[in-house]
Design a protein around this motif. Structure first.
Motif, PDB file in Angstrom:
ATOM      1  N   UNK A 295     -45.708  42.005 -20.939  1.00  0.00           N
ATOM      2  CA  UNK A 295     -46.757  42.198 -19.932  1.00  0.00           C
ATOM      3  C   UNK A 295     -48.098  42.457 -20.609  1.00  0.00           C
ATOM      4  N   UNK A 296     -49.116  42.619 -19.787  1.00  0.00           N
ATOM      5  CA  UNK A 296     -50.443  42.947 -20.294  1.00  0.00           C
ATOM      6  C   UNK A 296     -50.430  44.337 -20.916  1.00  0.00           C
ATOM      7  N   UNK A 297     -51.407  44.584 -21.754  1.00  0.00           N
ATOM      8  CA  UNK A 297     -51.418  45.823 -22.531  1.00  0.00           C
ATOM      9  C   UNK A 297     -51.477  47.063 -21.651  1.00  0.00           C
ATOM     10  N   UNK A 298     -52.142  46.965 -20.490  1.00  0.00           N
ATOM     11  CA  UNK A 298     -52.276  48.140 -19.647  1.00  0.00           C
ATOM     12  C   UNK A 298     -51.169  48.237 -18.601  1.00  0.00           C
ATOM     13  N   UNK A 299     -50.172  47.348 -18.652  1.00  0.00           N
ATOM     14  CA  UNK A 299     -49.061  47.388 -17.706  1.00  0.00           C
ATOM     15  C   UNK A 299     -47.942  48.227 -18.306  1.00  0.00           C
ATOM     16  N   UNK A 300     -47.881  49.491 -17.897  1.00  0.00           N
ATOM     17  CA  UNK A 300     -46.921  50.417 -18.489  1.00  0.00           C
ATOM     18  C   UNK A 300     -45.803  50.754 -17.518  1.00  0.00           C
ATOM     19  N   UNK A 301     -44.658  51.120 -18.076  1.00  0.00           N
ATOM     20  CA  UNK A 301     -43.544  51.601 -17.269  1.00  0.00           C
ATOM     21  C   UNK A 301     -43.285  53.058 -17.627  1.00  0.00           C
TER      22      UNK A 301
END
Length: 747
Positions: A295-301
């Motif tokens: 995912x994109x760098x700012x897409x966190x889980x």
């Protein structure tokens, strides 16, 4: 208040305790004599008033002569003693009169108080003296003959007596059984009723043996609604605890919510979010983040942890990176190795030579391989070469039995990791940690497939520069019982130098154990000897149904193996099964094999479990005070009337167990595959039934048969065998150790 009576219960029976003829503080089993209050009918249905002294038996906290009690239970007929009241639980009531109160206060329950002093207390405080002394203890000041320390002890005893019985009645009224009630009072104390009314879910989190379902049922009886925040928080915490028991160090937030819904049903996402953040604010759960894969760098889980697992995983990654960066000079060269080979009268394969020399020039190395590839030979040479160069070496394994095998193989002292680190059973801490590292040049740890993330963390944080760490294990065995997938994560991260041995050496002529272990890992059926061949070391006995399989297994173990191969089945044969339950599970097989043993020695019963003189048993935890460890096997040699017993373990003095310590033992004619890890037995017998389909898997079968030194016998159906061979997927364990390791080395 309805205290949990069933339709078959007799009316509650009230009376004055005349005497207690027997009471066991551990089991709570009690026999008492009671004078009933007026107005009770005889149990024979005659409608005649109940008169005279009666006997009541059952499990309850201590009562004393003079107590006024209400007993709930049923009338029974004892074959020798006639009518008895079989009590379910009891509640202590205020004494029926001043005379009863004086007798109670003068009983053995209250040290230093005789009848004269008891009478003075009652005269001063009145018939409600017990309640008043708890609320206004200063009223005891000035009672003639009552010293201050005796008065303080009196108050504490009254508080404990009343609190214990009231809590006992409260818990039994909520539906808890006798052993559950005893466990709650022992863990939470006699005055825990108010605490439990506030949060009944602490039963699941703090009392061993009580699950979320029981706590949730009690919560509903106490008026807690479905969407109550306490219920959601408890469901999330219990779901996270279950995940840890399944081997996961973490859960993705979405998966944790799904697990919680399996416990309490579907509720709004926002309610779970609120509950999660409340748990995090109280530091009962720890939240972390990572970038979602692909995912994109700012897409966190969001990752959810029990706090101790988060600490262990994070620090383990950091400390492993530190060890790997120590830097290490080569300890030996090819010439010294050749000399060591000659001395040991062995000739290494080229891959083995590479492993020895490579491991002796790295600060963090891993030696892997299956059975028969020479891991033990490599460890022997590593130790020998290091000692020749005046290096100090420590040897350890996760379990006592594995450490014993390591010591026998190397001729050097080897211990459990806990003992090496100086585990303190009193506070649960270790003598060696980051501030007090282990003193050694090289530490070699065997059987690391059994190493969970918590123990690995404590081990690695106690390794300071320039100590080297060499880990040895079989990556195809089952992972640790505890949370984490340490060996697999280490190998996948590629942050340590690995030497994998594949060439098989331990293969006697005609032997099938090692070759069949590799066949099984490849999903191939094992090779079997020709019919009538009694010289092989690997056999398969067919049996389709689980019940038939169990019966045939008992016959194979107790008759065929001793008659054909000469093994003493009660000493040399270990049955290893995938599951506890079922017609061919560990529990059933233990019962059947005990019966086949034919020993009718003295026995005791604890719940649904029987302990009998002559039984083979296994100790299930490391006990450093008694110096007995998880996996140690012995036989019961004595059983006592008080519920205790003595076990004779090989190579040491027999060990006594009290009733309260019997949870440390399990029957051991049959054990689970996980319980067998790190052990080796002359003969292994393994049942294969489709009933165990949830557990049938290549690595489980591989782990079981590689525990055998001389003989393997499979008993069961070909279909179940094929199910195991076709299932190569080990249960995925959620862990972020690999990512953390790569991040440490990238920084």
């Amino acid at each position: 208040m309805d205290r949990g009576r069933s339709e078959t219960d007799s009316p509650p029976l009230r009376g004055i305790v005349e005497c207690v003829t027997y009471h066991n503080e551990e089991t709570l089993y009690t026999v008492l004599k009671l004078y009933p209050d007026e107005g009770y009918d005889a149990p024979d249905g005659s409608r005649e008033p109940l008169s005279g002294r009666i006997t009541a038996v059952g499990k309850l906290p201590r009562v004393d002569a003079g107590m006024h009690v209400e007993l709930v239970g049923n009338w029974t007929e004892h074959k020798s003693h006639g009518p008895q009241f079989q009590l379910d639980h009891a509640e202590v009531l205020p004494p029926a009169d001043d005379k009863g109160l004086i007798k109670y206060l003068a009983s053995s329950a209250f040290k230093g108080i005789g009848e004269v002093t008891a009478a003075r207390i009652v005269e001063r405080l009145g018939s409600d003296a017990m309640e008043r002394m708890l609320k206004e203890p200063e009223l005891l000041d000035g009672v003639a003959g009552l010293r201050a320390d005796t008065a303080a002890a009196l108050i504490e005893t009254v508080r404990a007596q009343l609190g214990s019985h009231r809590t006992h009645a409260f818990l039994r009224g909520l539906g808890l059984g006798p052993w559950q009630t005893g466990a709650v009072i022992q863990k939470l104390g006699p005055g825990c009723e108010e605490e439990l009314r506030t949060n009944p879910y602490m039963l699941a989190s703090r009392v061993h043996g009580i699950g979320f379902g029981t706590a949730d049922s009690i919560a509903k009886k106490l008026g807690i609604e479905n969407a109550d925040p306490r219920r959601l928080q408890a469901a999330l915490f219990f779901a996270m605890s279950n995940a840890a028991r399944d081997g996961h160090t973490l859960q993705l937030k979405e998966r944790l919510f799904d697990r919680a819904r399996e416990l309490i049903g579907s509720l709004p996402e926002s309610a779970f979010e609120d509950a999660l953040h409340e748990l995090a604010s109280r530091e009962e759960l720890t939240l972390d983040t990572r970038r979602r894969v692909g995912s994109e760098e700012d897409d966190e889980e969001i990752l959810c942890y029990l706090p101790y697992l988060h600490t262990s995983e994070k620090r383990l990654a950091s400390n492993l990176a530190t060890v790997a960066r120590h830097g290490a000079a080569a300890i030996a060269d090819a010439e010294k190795l050749a000399k060591a080979e000659k001395t040991a009268e062995i000739e290494l394969h080229e891959t083995q030579r590479e492993a020895v020399l490579g491991l002796l020039k790295t600060s963090l190395g891993i030696l892997t391989g299956g059975p028969g590839v020479g891991k033990t030979t490599i460890v022997q040479l590593l130790v020998s070469l290091a000692l020749d160069e005046k290096y100090t070496v420590l040897l350890a394994s996760p379990t006592g039995r594995a450490a014993k095998r390591l010591a026998e193989a190397t001729g050097r002292e080897a211990t459990t990791i806990h003992r090496m680190l100086g585990f303190d059973p009193q506070d649960g801490g270790f003598a060696h940690d980051a501030a007090r590292p282990l003193e050694a040049d090289i530490i070699i740890v065997d059987e690391i497939s059994m190493l969970d993330v918590v123990l690995a963390h404590h081990l690695v944080q106690a390794i300071g520069s320039p100590t080297r760490l060499i880990l040895v294990g079989d990556p195809d065995q089952l992972p640790s019982v505890g949370a984490g997938n340490v060996l697999a994560d280490l190998l996948a991260s590629k942050v340590a130098t690995e030497f994998r041995l594949t060439h098989i050496f331990r293969q006697a002529e005609g032997s099938l154990i090692v070759s069949n272990a590799n066949h099984i890992l490849s999903g191939e059926r094992p090779e079997l000897p020709a019919k009538g061949d009694h010289k092989s070391d690997f056999y398969f006995f067919p049996a389709e149904e689980a019940g038939d399989c169990a019966q045939r297994l008992v016959e194979v173990v107790s008759k065929r193996i001793p008659e054909t191969f000469g093994f003493d089945w009660m000493e040399d044969v270990q049955v290893i099964a995938p599951m506890y339950r079922g017609a061919c599970g560990v529990d059933t097989l233990n019962r059947l094999l005990r019966e086949a043993q034919g020993i009718g020695g003295k026995e005791i019963r604890r719940g649904d479990r029987i302990w009998r003189v002559g039984d083979r048993v296994i100790h299930t935890r490391n006990d450093y005070e008694k110096e007995i460890f998880n996996g140690d096997m012995g036989r019961i040699v004595e059983v006592y009337d008080n519920g205790g017993l003595t076990v004779d373990f090989p190579d040491r003095e027999p060990i006594a167990y009290t009733t309260g310590e019997l949870n440390d033992l399990q029957p051991a004619y049959a054990i689970t595959v996980h319980r067998s890890q790190g052990c080796e037995y002359p003969v292994v017998v393994f049942p294969l039934v489709t009933q165990h389909f949830m557990m049938l898997q290549r690595h489980l079968l591989y782990t079981a048969i590689t525990r055998a030194r001389s003989l393997v016998v499979l008993v069961g159906s070909q279909r179940a065998l094929d199910m195991a061979l076709s299932n190569a997927d080990q249960r995925e364990r959620e862990s972020a150790l690999g990512q953390r390791l790569r991040a440490e080395f990238a920084s």
